[in-house]
Design a protein around this motif. Structure first.
Motif, mmCIF file in Angstrom:
data_model
loop_
_atom_site.group_PDB
_atom_site.id
_atom_site.type_symbol
_atom_site.label_atom_id
_atom_site.label_comp_id
_atom_site.label_asym_id
_atom_site.label_seq_id
_atom_site.Cartn_x
_atom_site.Cartn_y
_atom_site.Cartn_z
ATOM 1 N N LEU A 161 0.809 -1.219 0.000
ATOM 2 C CA LEU A 161 0.000 0.000 0.000
ATOM 3 C C LEU A 161 0.849 1.279 0.000
ATOM 4 O O LEU A 161 0.308 2.369 -0.151
ATOM 5 C CB LEU A 161 -0.931 0.013 1.211
ATOM 6 N N ILE A 162 2.142 1.143 0.168
ATOM 7 C CA ILE A 162 3.010 2.316 0.280
ATOM 8 C C ILE A 162 3.000 3.115 -1.029
ATOM 9 O O ILE A 162 3.101 2.556 -2.116
ATOM 10 C CB ILE A 162 4.446 1.898 0.638
ATOM 11 N N ILE A 163 2.863 4.437 -0.872
ATOM 12 C CA ILE A 163 3.015 5.360 -1.997
ATOM 13 C C ILE A 163 4.212 6.244 -1.681
ATOM 14 O O ILE A 163 4.415 6.658 -0.538
ATOM 15 C CB ILE A 163 1.738 6.198 -2.250
ATOM 16 N N LEU A 165 7.067 12.642 -1.427
ATOM 17 C CA LEU A 165 5.964 11.878 -0.859
ATOM 18 C C LEU A 165 6.494 10.605 -0.211
ATOM 19 O O LEU A 165 7.312 9.903 -0.804
ATOM 20 C CB LEU A 165 4.973 11.511 -1.976
ATOM 21 N N GLU A 166 6.020 10.334 1.011
ATOM 22 C CA GLU A 166 6.365 9.076 1.663
ATOM 23 C C GLU A 166 5.183 8.605 2.498
ATOM 24 O O GLU A 166 4.317 9.399 2.871
ATOM 25 C CB GLU A 166 7.619 9.212 2.515
ATOM 26 N N SER A 167 5.141 7.321 2.769
ATOM 27 C CA SER A 167 4.029 6.775 3.540
ATOM 28 C C SER A 167 4.443 5.473 4.221
ATOM 29 O O SER A 167 5.473 4.884 3.886
ATOM 30 C CB SER A 167 2.814 6.529 2.640
ATOM 31 N N ASN A 168 3.599 5.051 5.140
ATOM 32 C CA ASN A 168 3.807 3.803 5.860
ATOM 33 C C ASN A 168 2.427 3.222 6.175
ATOM 34 O O ASN A 168 1.527 3.965 6.577
ATOM 35 C CB ASN A 168 4.594 4.065 7.148
ATOM 36 N N LEU A 202 -4.327 4.680 -4.388
ATOM 37 C CA LEU A 202 -4.321 4.086 -3.056
ATOM 38 C C LEU A 202 -5.741 3.842 -2.559
ATOM 39 O O LEU A 202 -6.062 2.756 -2.070
ATOM 40 C CB LEU A 202 -3.576 4.992 -2.072
ATOM 41 N N LEU A 203 -6.605 4.844 -2.692
ATOM 42 C CA LEU A 203 -7.987 4.697 -2.233
ATOM 43 C C LEU A 203 -8.716 3.595 -2.989
ATOM 44 O O LEU A 203 -9.546 2.887 -2.418
ATOM 45 C CB LEU A 203 -8.724 6.030 -2.359
ATOM 46 N N LEU A 241 -7.549 0.346 -1.418
ATOM 47 C CA LEU A 241 -8.147 0.177 -0.097
ATOM 48 C C LEU A 241 -9.630 -0.171 -0.162
ATOM 49 O O LEU A 241 -10.136 -0.915 0.676
ATOM 50 C CB LEU A 241 -7.958 1.451 0.735
ATOM 51 N N SER A 242 -10.332 0.344 -1.151
ATOM 52 C CA SER A 242 -11.768 0.078 -1.256
ATOM 53 C C SER A 242 -12.064 -1.395 -1.537
ATOM 54 O O SER A 242 -13.162 -1.863 -1.261
ATOM 55 C CB SER A 242 -12.389 0.961 -2.340
ATOM 56 N N LYS A 243 -11.087 -2.130 -2.037
ATOM 57 C CA LYS A 243 -11.274 -3.545 -2.350
ATOM 58 C C LYS A 243 -11.086 -4.446 -1.127
ATOM 59 O O LYS A 243 -11.328 -5.644 -1.194
ATOM 60 C CB LYS A 243 -10.317 -3.961 -3.458
ATOM 61 N N GLU A 244 -10.647 -3.871 -0.024
ATOM 62 C CA GLU A 244 -10.405 -4.646 1.194
ATOM 63 C C GLU A 244 -11.567 -4.460 2.167
ATOM 64 O O GLU A 244 -11.983 -3.347 2.432
ATOM 65 C CB GLU A 244 -9.105 -4.195 1.853
#
Length: 82
Positions: A15-17, A23-26, A62-63, A66-69
């Motif tokens: 899921l990291i972008i 831009l960074e994410s966790n 990303l969204l 996530l919507s598929k989970e």
């Protein structure tokens, strides 16, 4: 991101972008026994990154993932949007 020691979790590198210097994410998934798991994410968008690029190329994708989970999701961070 800090997670309480008593909680079980697993990293979610899928899921990291990221975009170097912009831009960074966790993302982590908290494992629960009685309810659905919880996906927690933290995103930082540097103010110099174009907002449309962030939305169109990164956040929307990303969204969509996530919507598929079938899990609860929490996203926080520094989006640097006035």
């Amino acid at each position: 991101m800090y997670i309480k020691n008593s909680l079980s979790y697993t990293p979610r590198p899928d899921l990291i972008i990221k975009k170097p210097a912009h831009l960074e994410s966790n993302f982590e998934e908290i494992i629960t026994s009685k309810k659905s798991n919880i996906i927690i994410g933290c995103i930082y968008r540097h103010p110099c990154m174009d907002l449309e690029e962030f939305n169109d190329l990164y956040l929307n994708e990303l969204l969509e993932k996530l919507s598929k989970e079938n899990k609860k999701k929490i996203i926080s961070g520094g989006f640097n949007v006035d």
